[in-house]
Design a protein around this motif. Structure first.
Motif, short mmCIF file in Angstrom:
data_model
loop_
_atom_site.label_atom_id
_atom_site.label_comp_id
_atom_site.label_asym_id
_atom_site.label_seq_id
_atom_site.Cartn_x
_atom_site.Cartn_y
_atom_site.Cartn_z
N SER A 34 0.95 -1.10 0.02
CA SER A 34 0.12 0.13 0.01
C SER A 34 0.68 1.32 -0.06
O SER A 34 0.24 2.14 -0.50
CB SER A 34 -0.75 0.02 1.40
N SER A 35 2.06 1.31 0.55
CA SER A 35 2.86 2.29 0.67
C SER A 35 3.12 2.82 -0.50
O SER A 35 3.28 3.86 -1.13
CB SER A 35 4.12 2.26 1.45
N VAL A 36 3.74 1.63 -1.63
CA VAL A 36 4.21 1.99 -2.87
C VAL A 36 3.07 2.68 -3.73
O VAL A 36 3.18 3.59 -4.60
CB VAL A 36 4.42 0.76 -3.61
N MET A 37 1.74 2.05 -3.53
CA MET A 37 0.71 2.49 -4.30
C MET A 37 0.26 3.87 -3.77
O MET A 37 -0.21 4.52 -4.80
CB MET A 37 -0.56 1.51 -3.79
N THR A 90 -11.61 10.33 -0.51
CA THR A 90 -11.52 9.85 -1.88
C THR A 90 -10.32 9.31 -2.55
O THR A 90 -10.17 8.99 -3.91
CB THR A 90 -12.08 10.88 -3.14
N TRP A 91 -9.16 9.28 -1.67
CA TRP A 91 -8.02 8.81 -2.13
C TRP A 91 -8.03 7.01 -2.17
O TRP A 91 -8.23 6.35 -1.44
CB TRP A 91 -6.84 9.04 -0.98
N PRO A 92 -8.11 6.63 -3.50
CA PRO A 92 -8.24 5.19 -3.62
C PRO A 92 -7.68 4.16 -3.03
O PRO A 92 -8.23 3.23 -2.37
CB PRO A 92 -7.94 5.02 -5.34
N GLY A 128 -9.30 3.67 1.08
CA GLY A 128 -10.61 3.08 1.27
C GLY A 128 -11.31 2.34 0.04
O GLY A 128 -12.00 1.33 0.33
N LEU A 129 -11.05 2.79 -1.07
CA LEU A 129 -11.84 2.24 -2.19
C LEU A 129 -11.45 0.82 -2.70
O LEU A 129 -12.14 0.10 -2.87
CB LEU A 129 -11.70 3.17 -3.33
N VAL A 130 -10.20 0.61 -2.59
CA VAL A 130 -9.51 -0.60 -2.98
C VAL A 130 -8.67 -1.30 -1.95
O VAL A 130 -7.74 -0.49 -1.47
CB VAL A 130 -8.69 -0.23 -4.36
N PRO A 131 -8.91 -2.46 -1.52
CA PRO A 131 -9.73 -3.36 -2.02
C PRO A 131 -10.98 -3.52 -1.25
O PRO A 131 -12.03 -4.22 -1.60
CB PRO A 131 -9.12 -4.66 -2.16
#
Length: 375
Positions: A258-261, A358-360, A363-366
């Motif tokens: 997640s940190s890289v993403m 709204t930062w994907p 919370g949005l993925v996955p």
């Protein structure tokens, strides 16, 4: 698991890598060409508490996928003597029922159904998803029937258990006697209760009305507010947006941490925002500056409409909260007006909160989307 059974019976949906252990296929004599319907029966019990029985019919799948409505109502007709729930949030629904009984007795039935429909849609959007969700992902009509027994074993509980088993048997026999697939056309719906449904045509119109201000705002910007429409500005912003989307879709499957993403998203956001910001810095004249901001605003409204239309047509449980968030943010404010320092300091923390919400990767993925999508 159910996914393992499907891989063994129908074959995997993707080619497993060398590190992953592949599932052995069942012999051909033990399989058929297709699976028409699947029923998942989930039975649980607990000794504590008064003797009771709870039955849930859970049709929800991932990404808003639902089974044929005939399949749901066929299961409901089998358990018509029971008080059936269509979502897993039983305790929250009971609290809502008590609240409605005490404060809204005149509209009790309507308010009760509204609360149940909310929890049904919430399950569609955020889960927890029933065990049959992987089956729906393969296009097979399926439903989960949860039966929960509470209390010490007794002759009464044994009789109730036998009755549930008999009704499940009747349901399987009814499905086995079908000479064709269930032919009801409704696969997009919300259930206020086990006996009622709200079809796609009913909730589609209010959702379109929610997104309509985005269309009106884009038309006003195009024909009224933008003095000199420039395809060059629109083209640069659109190219930056589309290229960033394609880059994210291609690279995201290869990023595991997640940190890289988060860092990658921050880099992409910075690159996309740098293009209009550079134009704004090189055009300090107020008229040109306002024109550039209006062009970007116009493109944002168009993209919001384009990305919301497929969600409105399918995943209503995500469409409503998304349009309620983005329509007021994009359609009503005028971003080209200069604000004083007081108003800017008031809105800046709110803008940061919206960006984080709204930062994907947060919370949005996955949690909501299993993979990254253009939305």
């Amino acid at each position: 698991t159910i996914s393992t059974f499907l891989d063994a019976y129908l074959g995997p949906t993707y080619q497993p890598s060398e590190e992953e252990e592949s599932v052995l296929q069942l012999p051909a004599d033990y399989t058929m060409g297709i699976i028409r319907n699947v029923l998942v029966l989930d039975i649980s019990s607990e000794m504590e508490g008064p003797a009771s029985q709870e039955i849930r019919l859970l049709p929800q799948g991932r990404r808003g996928v639902l089974p044929n409505l005939d399949y749901v109502f066929a299961a409901r007709s089998v358990f018509r003597k029971y008080n059936v729930v269509v979502h897993p949030y039983r305790s929250q629904a009971l609290k809502w029922k008590t609240l409605v009984e005490n404060n809204l007795p005149s509209i009790y039935e309507w308010a009760l159904d509204l609360g149940n429909m909310f929890w049904f849609a919430y399950t569609l959007a955020l889960g927890p998803y029933p065990p049959h969700a992987p089956i729906l992902d393969r296009g097979i009509d399926s439903i989960t029937i949860e039966v929960h027994f509470r209390g010490q074993p007794s002759p009464k509980m044994a009789k109730q258990s036998a009755d549930v088993v008999q009704r499940v048997e009747n349901f399987i026999r009814a499905l086995s006697n079908l000479h064709e697939r269930l032919h009801h056309s409704i696969t997009l719906y919300l259930l206020p209760s086990a006996n009622k449904f709200v079809g796609h045509t009913e909730y589609l119109i209010p959702n379109i009305l929610l997104a309509l201000p985005l269309v009106i705002r884009a038309l006003l910007l195009l024909f009224v507010d933008i003095e000199h429409f420039s395809l060059q500005i629109i083209g640069k912003a659109l190219m930056a947006t589309v290229s960033s989307i394609l880059t994210l879709l291609m690279v995201s499957p290869w990023i595991e941490t997640s940190s890289v993403m988060n860092a990658f998203f921050g880099l992409i956001y910075a690159i996309v925002l740098a293009i209009p910001l550079r134009d704004l810095q090189t055009n300090l004249h107020s008229e040109k500056r306002n024109n550039i901001q209006k062009h970007v605003h116009f493109l944002a409204c168009l993209l919001a409409v384009y990305l919301h239309v497929p969600i409105i047509m399918s995943h209503v449980s995500l469409a409503y909260p998304s349009t309620l968030l983005w329509t007021p943010l994009l359609a009503f404010p005028s971003y080209s007006k200069r604000e004083d320092h007081g108003r800017r300091s008031f809105w800046f923390p709110i803008q940061i909160m919206i960006l984080l919400a709204t930062w994907p990767p947060l919370g949005l993925v996955p949690r909501i989307f299993p993979i990254y999508t253009p939305y």
